[in-house]
Design an enzyme around this catalytic site. Structure first.
Site, short mmCIF file in Angstrom:
data_model
loop_
_atom_site.label_atom_id
_atom_site.label_comp_id
_atom_site.label_asym_id
_atom_site.label_seq_id
_atom_site.Cartn_x
_atom_site.Cartn_y
_atom_site.Cartn_z
N ARG A 206 0.84 -1.20 0.00
CA ARG A 206 0.00 0.00 0.00
C ARG A 206 0.87 1.25 0.00
NH1 ARG A 206 -4.56 0.15 4.37
NH2 ARG A 206 -5.26 1.86 3.04
N CYS B 277 -1.47 6.20 8.91
CA CYS B 277 -1.76 4.90 8.29
C CYS B 277 -2.84 5.13 7.25
CB CYS B 277 -2.16 3.88 9.35
SG CYS B 277 -3.61 4.36 10.32
#
Length: 281
Positions: free
Chosen positions: A179, A236
């Site tokens: 990611r 995050c």
């Protein structure tokens, strides 16, 4: 690095604390991204005396431009915590069944809001079960708490400050490497990372049994990342696993700031730059 009390508690320590004259307030924060709702699992069996806390309802505001899990309004958060018995003068212990990621969100919010004594059950529900300790489906007696939030005890950054921080300090991206590099993005409309951020996947803080690595190993990891040398902030996807990273840093004796909006807020503003691939060496 200062020596501070660990924010973790073992299953055996919790067992003893629950049987003491002044037991902690116990919160079950079961939540899994894309997984089954936590409330039915809580109803089927939880630690004795635990109150259920819904992450989406109690630990976040509605999703929107500020991200998928914006911080809740202070008054709403205070009311939610009082409903489950949280008081300022009583230790709070939180747990989940998701490597303590959701519990870390509760830990960070309570600490940010000024609660002085919050701990996370290391290993969560799995550690309690592994110790052969009982679960119950009985609902605990509800006692209204007296907790009144006083925000500011933990460091927090907005998007503008985070962009600046990536240039002046150490910004950690707590998501998985694929990611971070922009190879996949299962939750947000844009893939990639904040320019200048260093990838430090949260799951590398966890042992195979779901418990946190020993403090010395975590300290070594964070020193390698540069946490000992520069002010550090963490983000995050939506501010959940970043809190987990900050909990791991606290176990190791380090402090850092949270960007609560995280990538889910950052990538929704077309004016914010996006980087892909590994950080240039």
């Amino acid at each position: 690095m200062d020596t501070i009390p660990s924010p973790l508690i073992t299953a055996e320590e919790l067992r003893r604390a629950l049987g003491s004259e002044h037991p902690p307030t116990l919160l079950d924060v079961r939540y899994k991204q894309g997984g089954a709702p936590g409330a039915p699992e809580y109803a089927a069996g939880h630690l004795p005396g635990a109150h259920f806390v819904d992450l989406d309802r109690d630990l976040a505001a509605a999703p929107g431009r500020a991200g998928r899990h914006p911080l809740p309004a202070v008054d709403d958060f205070g009311a939610a915590m009082r409903r489950v018995g949280v008081s300022s003068g009583r230790t709070v212990v939180v747990y989940d069944d998701w490597v303590s990621a959701a519990a870390s969100r509760a830990w960070w919010l309570l600490r940010w809001a000024g609660h002085p004594d919050v701990k996370v059950l290391d290993g969560g529900l799995g550690a309690w079960r592994a110790a052969g300790l009982p679960l119950t489906d009985s609902q605990p007696v509800t006692e209204e708490g007296d907790f009144k939030p006083a925000p500011g005890a933990m460091q927090m950054l907005d998007a503008r400050q985070t962009g600046e921080f990536a240039r002046t300090g150490l910004l950690l991206d707590a998501r998985a490497g694929d990611r971070y590099r922009g190879e996949v993005e299962p939750f947000d409309p844009v893939a990639g990372h904040i320019p200048g951020a260093v990838n430090a996947p949260t799951m590398e803080n966890i042992a195979p049994d779901g418990r946190f690595l020993p403090a010395a190993e975590l300290a070594a990891r964070f020193r390698t990342l540069g946490v000992a040398d520069r002010p550090t902030a963490v983000y995050c996807g939506s501010g959940i696993t970043a809190a987990h990273q900050l909990l791991a840093m606290a176990v190791a004796g380090y402090e850092g700031a949270l960007y609560p909006g995280s990538w889910s807020e950052w990538c929704n503003n077309p004016d914010n730059p996006v980087a892909t691939g590994p950080l240039p060496g």
